[in-house]
Design a protein around this motif. Structure first.
Motif, mmCIF file in Angstrom:
data_model
loop_
_atom_site.group_PDB
_atom_site.id
_atom_site.type_symbol
_atom_site.label_atom_id
_atom_site.label_comp_id
_atom_site.label_asym_id
_atom_site.label_seq_id
_atom_site.Cartn_x
_atom_site.Cartn_y
_atom_site.Cartn_z
ATOM 1 N N LEU A 184 0.837 -1.208 0.000
ATOM 2 C CA LEU A 184 0.000 0.000 0.000
ATOM 3 C C LEU A 184 0.873 1.260 0.000
ATOM 4 O O LEU A 184 0.574 2.231 -0.709
ATOM 5 C CB LEU A 184 -0.956 -0.007 1.196
ATOM 6 N N LEU A 185 1.945 1.235 0.762
ATOM 7 C CA LEU A 185 2.860 2.382 0.765
ATOM 8 C C LEU A 185 3.559 2.534 -0.588
ATOM 9 O O LEU A 185 3.729 3.648 -1.086
ATOM 10 C CB LEU A 185 3.899 2.232 1.872
ATOM 11 N N ALA A 186 3.967 1.401 -1.173
ATOM 12 C CA ALA A 186 4.641 1.452 -2.483
ATOM 13 C C ALA A 186 3.699 1.992 -3.551
ATOM 14 O O ALA A 186 4.098 2.791 -4.397
ATOM 15 C CB ALA A 186 5.146 0.063 -2.865
ATOM 16 N N ILE A 187 2.449 1.555 -3.517
ATOM 17 C CA ILE A 187 1.472 2.048 -4.498
ATOM 18 C C ILE A 187 1.261 3.546 -4.316
ATOM 19 O O ILE A 187 1.215 4.302 -5.289
ATOM 20 C CB ILE A 187 0.149 1.262 -4.389
ATOM 21 N N HIS A 188 1.173 3.964 -3.071
ATOM 22 C CA HIS A 188 1.000 5.403 -2.806
ATOM 23 C C HIS A 188 2.210 6.191 -3.318
ATOM 24 O O HIS A 188 2.049 7.221 -3.974
ATOM 25 C CB HIS A 188 0.797 5.643 -1.313
ATOM 26 N N ALA A 189 3.400 5.689 -3.012
ATOM 27 C CA ALA A 189 4.621 6.407 -3.396
ATOM 28 C C ALA A 189 4.866 6.384 -4.903
ATOM 29 O O ALA A 189 5.422 7.325 -5.459
ATOM 30 C CB ALA A 189 5.823 5.822 -2.661
ATOM 31 N N LYS A 190 4.454 5.320 -5.567
ATOM 32 C CA LYS A 190 4.757 5.146 -6.996
ATOM 33 C C LYS A 190 3.533 5.274 -7.898
ATOM 34 O O LYS A 190 3.577 4.881 -9.065
ATOM 35 C CB LYS A 190 5.405 3.760 -7.219
ATOM 36 N N ARG A 191 2.459 5.841 -7.378
ATOM 37 C CA ARG A 191 1.230 5.928 -8.183
ATOM 38 C C ARG A 191 1.431 6.737 -9.464
ATOM 39 O O ARG A 191 0.759 6.519 -10.447
ATOM 40 C CB ARG A 191 0.077 6.463 -7.353
ATOM 41 N N HIS A 192 2.384 7.637 -9.456
ATOM 42 C CA HIS A 192 2.658 8.445 -10.657
ATOM 43 C C HIS A 192 3.295 7.616 -11.772
ATOM 44 O O HIS A 192 3.317 8.034 -12.926
ATOM 45 C CB HIS A 192 3.558 9.628 -10.294
ATOM 46 N N PRO B 28 -2.781 -2.444 -18.048
ATOM 47 C CA PRO B 28 -3.735 -2.928 -17.031
ATOM 48 C C PRO B 28 -3.279 -2.594 -15.599
ATOM 49 O O PRO B 28 -2.138 -2.867 -15.222
ATOM 50 C CB PRO B 28 -3.759 -4.441 -17.242
ATOM 51 N N PHE B 29 -4.198 -2.031 -14.843
ATOM 52 C CA PHE B 29 -3.913 -1.668 -13.454
ATOM 53 C C PHE B 29 -3.670 -2.918 -12.614
ATOM 54 O O PHE B 29 -2.774 -2.950 -11.778
ATOM 55 C CB PHE B 29 -5.079 -0.842 -12.879
ATOM 56 N N GLY B 30 -4.457 -3.962 -12.819
ATOM 57 C CA GLY B 30 -4.322 -5.198 -12.052
ATOM 58 C C GLY B 30 -2.938 -5.816 -12.180
ATOM 59 O O GLY B 30 -2.362 -6.309 -11.207
ATOM 60 N N ALA B 31 -2.394 -5.800 -13.383
ATOM 61 C CA ALA B 31 -1.060 -6.364 -13.600
ATOM 62 C C ALA B 31 -0.005 -5.534 -12.867
ATOM 63 O O ALA B 31 0.962 -6.080 -12.308
ATOM 64 C CB ALA B 31 -0.756 -6.416 -15.093
ATOM 65 N N TRP B 32 -0.190 -4.221 -12.851
ATOM 66 C CA TRP B 32 0.744 -3.324 -12.164
ATOM 67 C C TRP B 32 0.736 -3.611 -10.661
ATOM 68 O O TRP B 32 1.795 -3.766 -10.046
ATOM 69 C CB TRP B 32 0.343 -1.876 -12.460
#
Length: 161
Positions: A44-52, A59-63
């Motif tokens: 969750l932290l990685a997604i927040h930090a790397k959302r850009h 595909p979002f799911g694959a990411w």
């Protein structure tokens, strides 16, 4: 994710809730609970930090799955590096009983001295201060510090014998 990146706070909150549920299930099958919980939070932290870095044309799911998989592999590697001791193994523990008893006995003996004698013996004989520094710390003259040490040690010797 696109709405969240566009500044929609409610969409971002919804995204994190759904990701949290998906990650709980993903890691529940792969890791023990404490490690699964840590990995979920790291993702969750990685997604927040790397959302850009998310590319909308992909595909979002694959990411998300790729991030989750990398964190899972990291957890497995960490677990293999640090093996746990079983509770049956003997763990060497240093015995401090004698030192603790000696310190308690010394405190009790020093407590039987006059306060001026006790303080200078602690400062000079136990803490290693010089006569001059003990004199400055206690307000006693250097000569009085020496006298109090001599008289205190004499009384200690009498108490011990």
């Amino acid at each position: 994710m696109l709405a969240a990146r566009g500044g929609d706070g409610a969409a971002y909150e919804q995204l994190l809730r759904e990701l949290d549920l998906w990650l709980r299930a993903y890691y529940a099958r792969r890791l023990p609970y404490p490690a699964a919980d840590d990995a979920r939070q790291e993702v969750l932290l990685a997604i927040h930090a790397k959302r850009h870095t998310f590319t909308p044309s992909r595909p979002f799911g694959a990411w998300v799955t790729a991030i989750a998989r990398y964190k899972w592999v990291d957890r497995v590697r960490d677990a293999s590096r640090y093996s746990a001791l079983s509770l049956d193994d003997e763990i060497a523990v240093e015995d401090h009983e004698e030192a603790a008893v000696s310190a308690a006995a010394l405190d009790q003996l020093l407590g039987r001295l006059k306060p001026a004698q006790e303080s200078v013996i602690r400062l000079v004989k136990l803490n290693g201060l010089s006569i001059a520094r003990a004199s400055g710390a206690t307000g006693q003259s250097a000569a009085l510090v020496k006298i109090n040490i001599h008289r205190g040690l004499k009384k200690l010797a009498a108490l011990v014998s």
